[in-house]
Motif scaffolding. Structure first.
Motif, PDB file in Angstrom:
ATOM      1  N   GLU A 147       0.831  -1.195   0.000  1.00  0.00           N
ATOM      2  CA  GLU A 147       0.000   0.000   0.000  1.00  0.00           C
ATOM      3  C   GLU A 147       0.868   1.247   0.000  1.00  0.00           C
ATOM      4  OE1 GLU A 147      -3.144   0.496  -0.275  1.00  0.00           O
ATOM      5  OE2 GLU A 147      -3.990  -1.501   0.044  1.00  0.00           O
ATOM      6  N   ASN A 148       0.387   2.289  -0.668  1.00  0.00           N
ATOM      7  CA  ASN A 148       0.983   3.614  -0.526  1.00  0.00           C
ATOM      8  C   ASN A 148       0.402   4.200   0.744  1.00  0.00           C
ATOM      9  OD1 ASN A 148       2.240   6.049  -0.874  1.00  0.00           O
ATOM     10  ND2 ASN A 148       0.878   6.771  -2.500  1.00  0.00           N
ATOM     11  N   CYS A 149       1.170   4.213   1.799  1.00  0.00           N
ATOM     12  CA  CYS A 149       0.630   4.489   3.127  1.00  0.00           C
ATOM     13  C   CYS A 149       1.438   5.547   3.860  1.00  0.00           C
ATOM     14  CB  CYS A 149       0.627   3.197   3.956  1.00  0.00           C
ATOM     15  SG  CYS A 149       2.276   2.470   4.138  1.00  0.00           S
ATOM     16  N   GLY A 150       0.839   6.046   4.947  1.00  0.00           N
ATOM     17  CA  GLY A 150       1.555   6.889   5.895  1.00  0.00           C
ATOM     18  C   GLY A 150       1.976   8.248   5.396  1.00  0.00           C
ATOM     19  N   LYS A 194      -7.598  13.432   1.312  1.00  0.00           N
ATOM     20  CA  LYS A 194      -8.113  13.435   2.678  1.00  0.00           C
ATOM     21  C   LYS A 194      -8.077  12.060   3.332  1.00  0.00           C
ATOM     22  CE  LYS A 194     -11.515  17.101   1.739  1.00  0.00           C
ATOM     23  NZ  LYS A 194     -12.967  17.435   1.796  1.00  0.00           N
ATOM     24  N   ILE A 195      -7.987  11.017   2.522  1.00  0.00           N
ATOM     25  CA  ILE A 195      -8.120   9.643   3.026  1.00  0.00           C
ATOM     26  C   ILE A 195      -6.965   8.799   2.524  1.00  0.00           C
ATOM     27  CG2 ILE A 195      -9.617   7.623   3.146  1.00  0.00           C
ATOM     28  CD1 ILE A 195     -11.945   9.488   2.334  1.00  0.00           C
ATOM     29  N   GLN A 196      -6.231   8.196   3.437  1.00  0.00           N
ATOM     30  CA  GLN A 196      -5.114   7.338   3.067  1.00  0.00           C
ATOM     31  C   GLN A 196      -4.803   6.387   4.216  1.00  0.00           C
ATOM     32  OE1 GLN A 196      -0.447   7.872   1.917  1.00  0.00           O
ATOM     33  NE2 GLN A 196      -1.889   9.204   0.904  1.00  0.00           N
ATOM     34  N   PRO A 197      -4.440   5.148   3.918  1.00  0.00           N
ATOM     35  CA  PRO A 197      -4.110   4.223   5.016  1.00  0.00           C
ATOM     36  C   PRO A 197      -2.801   4.584   5.694  1.00  0.00           C
ATOM     37  CG  PRO A 197      -3.730   3.183   2.887  1.00  0.00           C
ATOM     38  CD  PRO A 197      -4.384   4.486   2.604  1.00  0.00           C
ATOM     39  N   VAL A 198      -2.678   4.194   6.942  1.00  0.00           N
ATOM     40  CA  VAL A 198      -1.429   4.326   7.669  1.00  0.00           C
ATOM     41  C   VAL A 198      -0.586   3.093   7.389  1.00  0.00           C
ATOM     42  CG1 VAL A 198      -2.197   3.161   9.777  1.00  0.00           C
ATOM     43  CG2 VAL A 198      -0.489   4.995   9.936  1.00  0.00           C
ATOM     44  N   CYS A 199       0.709   3.193   7.572  1.00  0.00           N
ATOM     45  CA  CYS A 199       1.588   2.036   7.381  1.00  0.00           C
ATOM     46  C   CYS A 199       1.565   1.165   8.629  1.00  0.00           C
ATOM     47  CB  CYS A 199       3.021   2.481   7.114  1.00  0.00           C
ATOM     48  SG  CYS A 199       3.254   3.425   5.588  1.00  0.00           S
ATOM     49  N   ARG A 245       7.505   8.108   6.560  1.00  0.00           N
ATOM     50  CA  ARG A 245       6.136   7.615   6.566  1.00  0.00           C
ATOM     51  C   ARG A 245       5.676   7.419   8.000  1.00  0.00           C
ATOM     52  NH1 ARG A 245       4.227   5.742   1.604  1.00  0.00           N
ATOM     53  NH2 ARG A 245       5.787   5.644  -0.036  1.00  0.00           N
ATOM     54  N   TRP A 246       4.359   7.533   8.189  1.00  0.00           N
ATOM     55  CA  TRP A 246       3.791   7.345   9.511  1.00  0.00           C
ATOM     56  C   TRP A 246       3.363   5.891   9.692  1.00  0.00           C
ATOM     57  CZ3 TRP A 246       3.686  11.027  13.311  1.00  0.00           C
ATOM     58  CH2 TRP A 246       4.022  12.326  12.911  1.00  0.00           C
ATOM     59  N   HIS A 247       3.748   5.332  10.825  1.00  0.00           N
ATOM     60  CA  HIS A 247       3.479   3.924  11.127  1.00  0.00           C
ATOM     61  C   HIS A 247       2.557   3.814  12.340  1.00  0.00           C
ATOM     62  CE1 HIS A 247       6.627   2.266   8.397  1.00  0.00           C
ATOM     63  NE2 HIS A 247       7.138   3.464   8.594  1.00  0.00           N
ATOM     64  N   LEU A 248       1.656   2.842  12.287  1.00  0.00           N
ATOM     65  CA  LEU A 248       0.731   2.608  13.382  1.00  0.00           C
ATOM     66  C   LEU A 248       1.440   1.816  14.482  1.00  0.00           C
ATOM     67  CD1 LEU A 248      -2.194   2.918  14.420  1.00  0.00           C
ATOM     68  CD2 LEU A 248      -2.703   0.719  13.316  1.00  0.00           C
ATOM     69  N   VAL A 249       1.780   2.483  15.554  1.00  0.00           N
ATOM     70  CA  VAL A 249       2.506   1.860  16.662  1.00  0.00           C
ATOM     71  C   VAL A 249       1.551   1.356  17.736  1.00  0.00           C
ATOM     72  CG1 VAL A 249       4.181   2.289  18.516  1.00  0.00           C
ATOM     73  CG2 VAL A 249       4.585   3.199  16.214  1.00  0.00           C
ATOM     74  N   GLY A 250       0.440   2.070  17.935  1.00  0.00           N
ATOM     75  CA  GLY A 250      -0.488   1.668  18.985  1.00  0.00           C
ATOM     76  C   GLY A 250      -1.933   1.948  18.611  1.00  0.00           C
ATOM     77  N   ILE A 251      -2.850   1.263  19.306  1.00  0.00           N
ATOM     78  CA  ILE A 251      -4.288   1.472  19.181  1.00  0.00           C
ATOM     79  C   ILE A 251      -4.792   1.873  20.560  1.00  0.00           C
ATOM     80  CG2 ILE A 251      -6.520   0.414  18.658  1.00  0.00           C
ATOM     81  CD1 ILE A 251      -4.973  -1.602  16.887  1.00  0.00           C
TER      82      ILE A 251
END
Length: 493
Positions: free
Chosen positions: A245-248, A360-365, A453-459
């Protein structure tokens, strides 16, 4: 404000209401843990808003007594309260709960599940259960032998620089894939295997240190682990880098540190999760088809099964300006989620139609294997939750705040959470207080920037109070639950 007893299970960030819709019918709310024969909880509870059902089914909340036992509102499956007497008692309990929430306010909320029995809308697909496998099952051999495919679901991961790493039955370790013979078809096959719709970019990278790799043998297997063999070295010492994915990526990068209203395009992976017309939790877009949230946002399997009542809003920075929603096809709750301790607090949402990606909308890495963000690293958390403890109304605007990662040993010290933080959790915030997430932020992202790129580290998962000293936010560690996320994405592609 009441403090969290380290001997007790940690309190979750339950959701709060933004725009509660007028009830279609008369309905009842039950404050669990308070009722006939039950003593009031030693910590006040908020009432999360799940509007506007009719009949209350029996649901338990995370335990609050030192023994860790759960309390139930009913002793049977019959309706808890009936007639005018029950209604009066219910109103009294509800008034008490609201008073406690206003008076003391913490992030801990009561799991008051409102459910319309007349419209019991179950998903056609059953919720996932534990897999059954033959006794001679071989892991990662490219042949699906288990009923739900768990023997082939955790055989692919990404390392530093999105290095493709595959585990095979021949070796058992995650090894890099040699670039010789690799092409776009293999790239798409591998990403599709993981549940993505396509591949974004693939290229050759020089192997670092390790000479052993996996060479491509044939296209006969639909799974990449069945199409490779172990080799002592890769030709030209080149291995595969693959990004599905093109993410973050952010469209807007200006921000004010310390808690402010977010701008459009600043956090394009932030989602607002609505149940029956109200925001109840945050969620995070990880691909056009999938989002992750917190498992505690779905306190019952019945609630998770009622997908028709859930809607997802993307690209939103204000609850007063909502676009057309995306519908939810299926909700996966982590089978290892422990509602008493909030361990492995993660859920996966499969959307009925893919989200349209734009500015405006894009997935995070998702994080890569071995990726580390050390204590003290500045990250960001966002959400529509309350901006202060004690408030019963979430923010209409998407809020952002910078937080520093906190060492788990420090977070588990007696002055903080006293051992309640597991290896599947990560702490972030300010031990001096002031910067934190709050109710309604549950399921939202904790993101850190790495490699541009921005990465999802926590929820966002749980915590005591909001912005209190020595009470930082606690988040599900995404790297710990990543194999589970990929395994579910793979099964429903």
């Amino acid at each position: 404000m009441a403090k969290h007893d380290p001997k007790e299970p940690p309190p979750p960030y339950y959701s709060v209401d933004v725009h509660t819709q007028p009830p279609l019918k008369s309905y009842e709310e039950v404050v669990y843990g308070v009722g006939p024969g039950l003593t009031p909880p030693n910590q006040p509870r908020y009432i999360p808003q799940y509007p506007p059902p009719v009949v209350v089914h029996q649901v338990t909340q995370p335990g609050i007594s030192p023994s860790g036992k759960r309390k139930r509102c009913c002793e049977s499956n019959a309706q808890c309260y009936g007639g005018s007497g029950g209604a009066l008692l219910l109103l009294a309990l509800l008034a008490l709960a609201i008073w406690l929430g206003v008076r003391y306010g913490t992030r801990l909320a009561t799991a008051a599940i409102l459910y319309n029995e007349d419209n019991d809308d179950r998903t056609e697909e059953p919720l996932p259960s534990f897999d059954t496998c033959p006794n001679n099952t071989v892991q990662c051999d490219g042949i699906v032998e288990c009923q739900l495919g768990s023997d082939e679901s955790n055989c692919v991961r990404f390392g530093e620089g999105y290095s493709l790493q595959v585990r095979t039955s021949e070796d058992g370790r995650f090894l890099p894939v040699c670039y010789e013979g690799w092409d776009e078809k293999y790239a798409k096959q591998t990403c599709t295997q993981l549940g993505f719709s396509n591949s974004f970019v693939t290229k050759a990278v020089k192997s670092k240190g390790q000479s052993i790799g996996l060479t491509l043998t044939s296209r006969s297997s639909s799974l990449i682990q069945g199409a490779v063999n172990v080799s002592s070295s890769c030709p030209s010492r080149e291995t595969v880098s693959l990004q599905c994915e093109n993410c973050g990526q952010q469209q807007s990068t200006s921000r004010i540190i310390g808690g402010s209203i977010a701008e459009t395009g600043q956090w394009p992976w932030q989602l607002s999760l609505h149940y029956r017309g109200s925001h109840v939790c945050g969620a995070v877009l990880i691909s056009p088809d999938f989002a992750v949230s917190a498992a505690h946002c779905f306190p019952s399997k019945a609630l998770a099964s009622s997908t028709r009542f859930w809607k997802v809003y993307a690209g939103v920075v204000s609850q007063d300006n909502l676009p057309e929603p995306y519908l939810v096809k299926k909700i996966f709750l982590n089978e290892n989620y422990d509602s008493r301790t909030n361990d492995q607090d993660v859920a996966l949402l499969r959307l009925k139609s893919p989200v349209v990606i734009n500015e405006k909308i894009q997935p995070v890495c998702l994080p890569t294997s071995g990726q580390q963000f050390l204590p003290g690293y500045t990250c960001w958390t966002t959400g529509f939750g309350t901006t202060e403890a004690g408030s019963g109304t979430a923010s209409k605007d998407l809020m952002e705040v910078s937080v520093k990662l906190i060492d788990t040993q420090v977070c588990n010290s007696p002055p903080v959470y006293g051992g309640a933080v597991t290896n599947n959790m990560i702490c972030a915030g300010d031990l001096d207080g002031g910067k934190d997430s709050c109710q309604g932020d549950s399921g939202g992202p904790l993101v850190c920037q790495g490699d541009n790129r921005w990465h999802l580290v926590g929820i966002t998962s749980w915590g005591a109070g909001c912005g209190e000293k020595n009470k930082p936010g606690v988040y599900t560690k995404v790297s710990s639950v990543l194999p589970w996320i990929y395994s579910k994405m793979q099964k429903v592609k």
